[in-house]
Scaffold this active site. Structure first.
Site, PDB file in Angstrom:
ATOM      1  N   VAL A  62       5.205  -3.001   5.589  1.00  0.00           N
ATOM      2  CA  VAL A  62       5.715  -2.995   4.184  1.00  0.00           C
ATOM      3  C   VAL A  62       7.050  -2.984   3.690  1.00  0.00           C
ATOM      4  O   VAL A  62       7.328  -3.456   2.908  1.00  0.00           O
ATOM      5  CB  VAL A  62       4.997  -1.927   3.443  1.00  0.00           C
ATOM      6  CG1 VAL A  62       3.243  -1.901   3.370  1.00  0.00           C
ATOM      7  CG2 VAL A  62       5.443  -0.650   3.751  1.00  0.00           C
ATOM      8  N   SER A 139       5.013  12.573  -3.682  1.00  0.00           N
ATOM      9  CA  SER A 139       4.998  14.033  -2.741  1.00  0.00           C
ATOM     10  C   SER A 139       5.633  15.069  -3.910  1.00  0.00           C
ATOM     11  O   SER A 139       6.204  14.712  -4.780  1.00  0.00           O
ATOM     12  CB  SER A 139       6.035  13.747  -1.492  1.00  0.00           C
ATOM     13  OG  SER A 139       6.064  14.982  -1.170  1.00  0.00           O
ATOM     14  N   SER A 141       7.782  16.722  -2.846  1.00  0.00           N
ATOM     15  CA  SER A 141       8.973  16.271  -2.585  1.00  0.00           C
ATOM     16  C   SER A 141       9.857  15.289  -3.442  1.00  0.00           C
ATOM     17  O   SER A 141      10.846  15.210  -3.379  1.00  0.00           O
ATOM     18  CB  SER A 141       9.100  15.837  -0.917  1.00  0.00           C
ATOM     19  OG  SER A 141       8.898  16.891  -0.165  1.00  0.00           O
ATOM     20  N   TYR A 152      14.281  11.991   2.231  1.00  0.00           N
ATOM     21  CA  TYR A 152      13.034  11.799   1.761  1.00  0.00           C
ATOM     22  C   TYR A 152      12.874  12.180   0.470  1.00  0.00           C
ATOM     23  O   TYR A 152      12.423  11.505  -0.439  1.00  0.00           O
ATOM     24  CB  TYR A 152      12.164  12.790   2.634  1.00  0.00           C
ATOM     25  CG  TYR A 152      10.480  12.951   2.546  1.00  0.00           C
ATOM     26  CD1 TYR A 152      10.035  11.783   2.788  1.00  0.00           C
ATOM     27  CD2 TYR A 152       9.905  14.119   1.967  1.00  0.00           C
ATOM     28  CE1 TYR A 152       8.661  11.636   2.951  1.00  0.00           C
ATOM     29  CE2 TYR A 152       8.582  13.837   1.563  1.00  0.00           C
ATOM     30  CZ  TYR A 152       7.784  12.552   2.214  1.00  0.00           C
ATOM     31  OH  TYR A 152       6.672  12.495   2.091  1.00  0.00           O
ATOM     32  N   THR A 187      -1.966  15.976   8.428  1.00  0.00           N
ATOM     33  CA  THR A 187      -2.062  14.576   8.795  1.00  0.00           C
ATOM     34  C   THR A 187      -1.435  14.278  10.180  1.00  0.00           C
ATOM     35  O   THR A 187      -0.633  15.359  10.548  1.00  0.00           O
ATOM     36  CB  THR A 187      -1.494  13.414   7.795  1.00  0.00           C
ATOM     37  OG1 THR A 187      -0.053  13.858   7.826  1.00  0.00           O
ATOM     38  CG2 THR A 187      -2.337  13.751   6.706  1.00  0.00           C
TER      39      THR A 187
HETATM   40  P1  NAP Z   1       0.492   9.411   8.261  1.00  0.00           P
HETATM   41  O1  NAP Z   1      -0.862   9.782   8.962  1.00  0.00           O
HETATM   42  O2  NAP Z   1       1.592   9.379   9.194  1.00  0.00           O
HETATM   43  O3  NAP Z   1       0.279   8.337   7.252  1.00  0.00           O
HETATM   44  C1  NAP Z   1       1.477   7.010   7.322  1.00  0.00           C
HETATM   45  C2  NAP Z   1       0.705   5.748   7.532  1.00  0.00           C
HETATM   46  O4  NAP Z   1       1.577   4.774   7.191  1.00  0.00           O
HETATM   47  C3  NAP Z   1       0.579   5.679   9.048  1.00  0.00           C
HETATM   48  O5  NAP Z   1      -0.850   5.154   9.278  1.00  0.00           O
HETATM   49  C4  NAP Z   1       1.600   4.557   9.369  1.00  0.00           C
HETATM   50  O6  NAP Z   1       0.844   3.870  10.375  1.00  0.00           O
HETATM   51  C5  NAP Z   1       1.668   3.811   8.250  1.00  0.00           C
HETATM   52  N1  NAP Z   1       3.072   3.227   7.957  1.00  0.00           N
HETATM   53  C6  NAP Z   1       4.272   3.730   8.379  1.00  0.00           C
HETATM   54  N2  NAP Z   1       5.407   2.838   8.068  1.00  0.00           N
HETATM   55  C7  NAP Z   1       4.691   1.718   7.580  1.00  0.00           C
HETATM   56  C8  NAP Z   1       5.301   0.311   7.512  1.00  0.00           C
HETATM   57  N3  NAP Z   1       6.420   0.126   7.245  1.00  0.00           N
HETATM   58  N4  NAP Z   1       4.181  -0.583   6.893  1.00  0.00           N
HETATM   59  C9  NAP Z   1       2.751  -0.192   6.921  1.00  0.00           C
HETATM   60  N5  NAP Z   1       2.400   1.026   7.071  1.00  0.00           N
HETATM   61  C10 NAP Z   1       3.296   1.786   7.505  1.00  0.00           C
HETATM   62  O7  NAP Z   1       0.960  10.547   7.115  1.00  0.00           O
HETATM   63  P2  NAP Z   1       0.462  10.939   5.723  1.00  0.00           P
HETATM   64  O8  NAP Z   1       0.436  12.361   5.655  1.00  0.00           O
HETATM   65  O9  NAP Z   1      -1.221  10.417   5.491  1.00  0.00           O
HETATM   66  O10 NAP Z   1       1.261   9.915   4.859  1.00  0.00           O
HETATM   67  C11 NAP Z   1       0.630   9.314   3.629  1.00  0.00           C
HETATM   68  C12 NAP Z   1       1.895   9.291   2.489  1.00  0.00           C
HETATM   69  O11 NAP Z   1       1.680  10.539   2.061  1.00  0.00           O
HETATM   70  C13 NAP Z   1       3.216   9.244   3.018  1.00  0.00           C
HETATM   71  O12 NAP Z   1       3.697   8.420   1.882  1.00  0.00           O
HETATM   72  C14 NAP Z   1       3.702  10.516   2.874  1.00  0.00           C
HETATM   73  O13 NAP Z   1       5.181  10.684   2.794  1.00  0.00           O
HETATM   74  C15 NAP Z   1       2.958  11.225   1.928  1.00  0.00           C
HETATM   75  N6  NAP Z   1       2.827  12.618   1.954  1.00  0.00           N
HETATM   76  C16 NAP Z   1       2.504  13.369   3.103  1.00  0.00           C
HETATM   77  C17 NAP Z   1       2.583  14.825   2.886  1.00  0.00           C
HETATM   78  C18 NAP Z   1       2.069  15.380   4.176  1.00  0.00           C
HETATM   79  O14 NAP Z   1       2.156  16.819   4.244  1.00  0.00           O
HETATM   80  N7  NAP Z   1       1.278  14.993   5.076  1.00  0.00           N
HETATM   81  C19 NAP Z   1       2.718  15.449   1.681  1.00  0.00           C
HETATM   82  C20 NAP Z   1       3.378  14.710   0.636  1.00  0.00           C
HETATM   83  C21 NAP Z   1       3.431  13.218   0.787  1.00  0.00           C
HETATM   84  P3  NAP Z   1       1.684   2.905  11.413  1.00  0.00           P
HETATM   85  O15 NAP Z   1       3.058   3.494  11.841  1.00  0.00           O
HETATM   86  O16 NAP Z   1       0.786   2.164  12.385  1.00  0.00           O
HETATM   87  O17 NAP Z   1       2.176   1.519  10.451  1.00  0.00           O
END
Ligand code: NAP
Length: 253
Positions: A62, A139, A141, A152, A187
């Site tokens: 993306v 988030s 955050s 972030y 995650t």
């Molecule tokens: P995750 O399992 O690491 O998921 C993030 C996904 O984004 C991965 O599958 C990754 O796959 C994909 N990704 C990363 N860079 C990308 C790119 N340039 N283009 C397309 N896809 C991309 O973590 P998650 O926690 O589910 O994160 C989802 C969202 O929630 C994120 O925006 C994160 O900031 C937000 N969030 C997470 C938390 C938490 O505690 N986990 C809390 C608040 C917010 P590939 O690397 O294969 O592309």
């Protein structure tokens, strides 16, 4: 419940975590789901777990404007419509700002901010036609500061306010724009923290509901905001955080 019959839902970062869980939820509720991410094997694994339907896995970064443009073309060629865009792909970085490299700053901004902008720009014409809606994954955050995560925080804070302005600009066209602000959720992004009992205890002490979030907790809220059940809701940044942002910051005595 089949709130998304005949709806096309595009989810970025759908190969793991909240994106994968949301894909499952939307497919269960009747949607045709487009899974987007950089790693084909992860997208295929998510695809294999979805309720049957006309789903699509598209490998795309993306952060690359041209790749997002091609993604939108491919999706529109296949379905001729888009109803929901979930901007979920994201990465994070830790450390103090004065010690961060240009590369770290640019990497976080390019995925967490440019990626959201590119997807919104590419899919907005279709969303205007369908009077669809957008869910940005910000988030907690993006609502306040964290120690050691200022880059972030900057990116997610921008998403929080971007969401509000987009809701204002596109409301009259019938396009709703909302964000989810997850708290600490298990995650891939947090897998190291999950192994660290001392870190977990610190979190549990601050989370009124006493546990970390699961991707399914977030997926349920995304599906709600994307559905007609939320038809009069736009411009919100909804915390899905077990209550962590209810606190005013004073210590837990
Ligand atoms: P995750 O399992 O690491 O998921 C993030 C996904 O984004 C991965 O599958 C990754 O796959 C994909 N990704 C990363 N860079 C990308 C790119 N340039 N283009 C397309 N896809 C991309 O973590 P998650 O926690 O589910 O994160 C989802 C969202 O929630 C994120 O925006 C994160 O900031 C937000 N969030 C997470 C938390 C938490 O505690 N986990 C809390 C608040 C917010 P590939 O690397 O294969 O592309």
């Amino acid at each position: 419940m089949e709130r998304f019959n005949n709806k096309v839902v595009v989810i970025t970062g759908a190969g793991s975590g909240m994106g994968a869980s949301s894909a499952q939820r939307f497919a269960q509720e009747g949607a045709k789901v487009v899974l987007v991410g950089r790693t084909q094997a992860k997208l295929d694994a998510t695809l294999a777990r979805l309720a049957p339907g006309d789903h699509l896995a598209v490998q795309a970064d993306v952060a690359q404007r041209e790749a997002v443009h091609q993604l939108a073309e491919k999706v529109l060629q296949h379905y001729g419509q888009v109803d929901v865009l979930v901007n979920n792909a994201g990465i994070h970085a830790q450390g103090k700002a004065h010690e961060a490299s240009d590369e770290t700053w640019k990497k976080v901004m390019s995925v967490d901010l440019d990626g959201v902008f590119y997807c919104i720009r590419a899919f907005m014409p279709a969303l205007l036609k369908s009077r669809g809606n957008i869910i940005n994954i910000s988030s907690v955050s993006g609502l306040g500061g964290d120690w050691g995560m200022s880059i972030y925080n900057a990116a997610k804070g921008a998403i929080t306010n971007f969401t509000r302005s987009l809701a204002m600009d596109y409301g009259a066209d019938g396009v709703r724009v909302n964000a989810i602000c997850p708290g600490f959720t298990f995650t891939d992004m947090t897998k190291d923290m999950k192994q660290n009992q001392a870190v977990l205890e610190k979190f549990y002490d601050r989370i009124p509901l006493g546990r970390a979030g699961e991707p399914e907790d977030v997926a349920a809220a995304i599906a709600f905001l994307a559905s007609d059940d939320a038809r009069y809701i736009t411009g919100v940044n909804l915390p899905v955080d077990g209550g962590i942002t209810a606190a005013n910051g004073q210590p837990h005595l």
